[in-house]
Every structure is written in structure tokens, then in C-alpha cells.
Design a protein around this motif. Structure first.
Motif, PDB file in Angstrom:
ATOM      1  N   ILE A   1       0.854  -1.192   0.000  1.00 56.82           N
ATOM      2  CA  ILE A   1       0.000   0.000   0.000  1.00 56.82           C
ATOM      3  C   ILE A   1       0.889   1.241   0.000  1.00 56.82           C
ATOM      4  CG2 ILE A   1      -1.756   1.271   1.304  1.00 56.82           C
ATOM      5  CD1 ILE A   1      -2.660  -1.447   2.425  1.00 56.82           C
ATOM      6  N   ASN A   2       0.441   2.273  -0.719  1.00 57.18           N
ATOM      7  CA  ASN A   2       1.159   3.556  -0.804  1.00 57.18           C
ATOM      8  C   ASN A   2       2.556   3.399  -1.399  1.00 57.18           C
ATOM      9  OD1 ASN A   2      -0.956   5.127   0.216  1.00 57.18           O
ATOM     10  ND2 ASN A   2      -0.370   4.643   2.310  1.00 57.18           N
ATOM     11  N   TYR A   3       2.622   2.768  -2.549  1.00 54.38           N
ATOM     12  CA  TYR A   3       3.894   2.509  -3.219  1.00 54.38           C
ATOM     13  C   TYR A   3       4.681   3.786  -3.469  1.00 54.38           C
ATOM     14  CZ  TYR A   3       7.186   1.300  -6.896  1.00 54.38           C
ATOM     15  OH  TYR A   3       8.338   1.157  -7.632  1.00 54.38           O
ATOM     16  N   GLN A   4       4.021   4.852  -3.976  1.00 54.01           N
ATOM     17  CA  GLN A   4       4.741   6.078  -4.307  1.00 54.01           C
ATOM     18  C   GLN A   4       5.420   6.693  -3.078  1.00 54.01           C
ATOM     19  OE1 GLN A   4       1.780   5.423  -5.742  1.00 54.01           O
ATOM     20  NE2 GLN A   4       2.177   5.549  -7.916  1.00 54.01           N
ATOM     21  N   VAL A   5       4.785   6.615  -1.935  1.00 52.32           N
ATOM     22  CA  VAL A   5       5.380   7.136  -0.701  1.00 52.32           C
ATOM     23  C   VAL A   5       6.593   6.284  -0.327  1.00 52.32           C
ATOM     24  CG1 VAL A   5       4.990   7.492   1.775  1.00 52.32           C
ATOM     25  CG2 VAL A   5       3.217   8.125   0.127  1.00 52.32           C
TER      26      VAL A   5
ATOM     27  N   THR B   1       4.975 -11.187   2.815  1.00 52.70           N
ATOM     28  CA  THR B   1       4.172 -11.594   1.655  1.00 52.70           C
ATOM     29  C   THR B   1       4.836 -11.155   0.353  1.00 52.70           C
ATOM     30  OG1 THR B   1       2.155 -11.379   2.972  1.00 52.70           O
ATOM     31  CG2 THR B   1       1.894 -11.404   0.576  1.00 52.70           C
ATOM     32  N   ILE B   2       5.312  -9.934   0.323  1.00 53.60           N
ATOM     33  CA  ILE B   2       5.988  -9.432  -0.881  1.00 53.60           C
ATOM     34  C   ILE B   2       7.352 -10.103  -1.037  1.00 53.60           C
ATOM     35  CG2 ILE B   2       6.957  -7.378  -1.999  1.00 53.60           C
ATOM     36  CD1 ILE B   2       4.624  -5.806  -0.718  1.00 53.60           C
ATOM     37  N   PHE B   3       8.040 -10.351   0.073  1.00 52.68           N
ATOM     38  CA  PHE B   3       9.348 -11.015   0.016  1.00 52.68           C
ATOM     39  C   PHE B   3       9.264 -12.347  -0.719  1.00 52.68           C
ATOM     40  CE2 PHE B   3      12.298 -14.142   1.765  1.00 52.68           C
ATOM     41  CZ  PHE B   3      13.491 -13.583   1.355  1.00 52.68           C
ATOM     42  N   THR B   4       8.215 -13.121  -0.468  1.00 51.73           N
ATOM     43  CA  THR B   4       8.103 -14.423  -1.130  1.00 51.73           C
ATOM     44  C   THR B   4       7.968 -14.284  -2.647  1.00 51.73           C
ATOM     45  OG1 THR B   4       5.706 -14.536  -0.789  1.00 51.73           O
ATOM     46  CG2 THR B   4       7.104 -15.565   0.892  1.00 51.73           C
TER      47      THR B   4
ATOM     48  N   ASN C   1      18.500  -4.394  -8.750  1.00 54.95           N
ATOM     49  CA  ASN C   1      17.853  -3.754  -9.891  1.00 54.95           C
ATOM     50  C   ASN C   1      16.642  -4.562 -10.358  1.00 54.95           C
ATOM     51  OD1 ASN C   1      17.839  -3.539 -13.161  1.00 54.95           O
ATOM     52  ND2 ASN C   1      18.270  -1.565 -12.202  1.00 54.95           N
ATOM     53  N   GLU C   2      16.749  -5.884 -10.410  1.00 56.36           N
ATOM     54  CA  GLU C   2      15.617  -6.739 -10.783  1.00 56.36           C
ATOM     55  C   GLU C   2      14.477  -6.589  -9.779  1.00 56.36           C
ATOM     56  OE1 GLU C   2      16.345 -10.930 -12.043  1.00 56.36           O
ATOM     57  OE2 GLU C   2      18.434 -10.395 -11.642  1.00 56.36           O
ATOM     58  N   ILE C   3      14.814  -6.563  -8.497  1.00 55.96           N
ATOM     59  CA  ILE C   3      13.802  -6.427  -7.451  1.00 55.96           C
ATOM     60  C   ILE C   3      13.087  -5.091  -7.582  1.00 55.96           C
ATOM     61  CG2 ILE C   3      13.456  -6.184  -4.953  1.00 55.96           C
ATOM     62  CD1 ILE C   3      15.932  -8.120  -4.680  1.00 55.96           C
ATOM     63  N   TRP C   4      13.862  -4.016  -7.741  1.00 58.26           N
ATOM     64  CA  TRP C   4      13.286  -2.667  -7.858  1.00 58.26           C
ATOM     65  C   TRP C   4      12.346  -2.589  -9.053  1.00 58.26           C
ATOM     66  CZ3 TRP C   4      13.435   1.137  -4.398  1.00 58.26           C
ATOM     67  CH2 TRP C   4      13.043   2.413  -4.800  1.00 58.26           C
TER      68      TRP C   4
ATOM     69  N   TYR D   1       3.475  -2.561  -8.644  1.00 54.52           N
ATOM     70  CA  TYR D   1       2.753  -1.667  -7.741  1.00 54.52           C
ATOM     71  C   TYR D   1       2.604  -0.231  -8.199  1.00 54.52           C
ATOM     72  CZ  TYR D   1       3.077  -5.567  -4.565  1.00 54.52           C
ATOM     73  OH  TYR D   1       2.969  -6.806  -4.002  1.00 54.52           O
ATOM     74  N   ASP D   2       3.406   0.237  -9.148  1.00 58.01           N
ATOM     75  CA  ASP D   2       3.278   1.623  -9.592  1.00 58.01           C
ATOM     76  C   ASP D   2       1.987   1.772 -10.373  1.00 58.01           C
ATOM     77  OD1 ASP D   2       3.961   4.263  -9.861  1.00 58.01           O
ATOM     78  OD2 ASP D   2       5.279   3.953 -11.582  1.00 58.01           O
ATOM     79  N   GLY D   3       1.106   2.643  -9.897  1.00 61.56           N
ATOM     80  CA  GLY D   3      -0.169   2.867 -10.562  1.00 61.56           C
ATOM     81  C   GLY D   3      -1.240   1.893 -10.129  1.00 61.56           C
TER      82      GLY D   3
END
Length: 113
Positions: free
Chosen positions: A18-22, A82-85, A94-97, A104-106
Motif C-alpha cells: 500500500i502507498n507505493y509512491q510514498v 508476503t511481498i518477500f516471497t 535492480n531486478e527487485i526494484w 505496484y506503480d499505478g
């Protein structure tokens, strides 16, 4: 405590979907202050050392390798379990980013309360 030690004691912001941009703004600042942003923003290889490297070449090689490892570890620490898995098999920061940005963007969940 030195300023570097106090920065290292500061935990990265944790992203829970939640709130990816932040999170991105806070995480970029954290990585930049930790001197890890280059390892995340640029996909670069650390070439193997040549035969008979100088001490300076060995030091630079180790620093670049370590920076990539620290950036990846920071991103692993900065997401919920949850996201780590979903990212744990990715090999570079760089791949992770880029995966997180694509996922999640948008996303509609970005501004959920």
C-alpha cells in the motif's frame, strides 16, 4: 555514535503493498544515504579480477560487490513477508526494484488507507 553508525541503525521503510509512491520516495532516500542507490538504479556487472590485481583493484572490486549485496539485502528487509516471497528468487537489487515498480506503480491499492 558517528553519523554513519546512526544511519546504519536506521531501518529501511517497509512496503506492505500500500502507498507505493510514498515508499519509493522514502526508500530512494534511504538507499542514497546508505550509498546503495547506484547498485539499485543501474544494472552493472562486477567483472572478475584480473591476474595479479593491485590492492586498489581488489578494494574497488570488493566494494562494488558488497554494495550490490547490501542493496539487495536492504530491499529484502524493506518489504513485508508476503511481498518477500514474490521477490526472493530475483538475483539483483535492480531486478527487485523493477519488479516492484511493475507490480505496484499505478496500482489501485496505492492510495488505500
Amino acid at each position: 555514535m558517528t553519523s554513519e553508525a546512526s544511519l546504519n541503525a536506521l531501518a529501511p521503510p517497509v512496503f506492505d503493498g500500500i502507498n507505493y509512491q510514498v515508499w519509493v520516495v522514502r526508500m530512494e532516500a534511504y538507499l542514497d544515504a546508505s550509498d546503495l542507490w547506484e547498485a539499485v538504479s543501474e544494472e552493472y556487472e562486477v567483472p572478475p579480477l584480473s591476474d595479479n590485481p593491485t590492492m586498489a583493484q581488489i578494494k574497488l572490486h570488493n566494494e562494488r560487490r558488497q554494495r550490490k549485496s547490501k542493496a539487495k539485502a536492504s530491499l529484502f528487509a524493506a518489504v513485508s513477508s508476503t511481498i518477500f516471497t514474490r521477490i526472493m528468487t530475483l538475483k539483483t537489487a535492480n531486478e527487485i526494484w523493477n519488479f516492484l515498480k511493475k507490480e505496484y506503480d499505478g496500482n489501485d491499492k496505492v492510495f488505500a488507507a
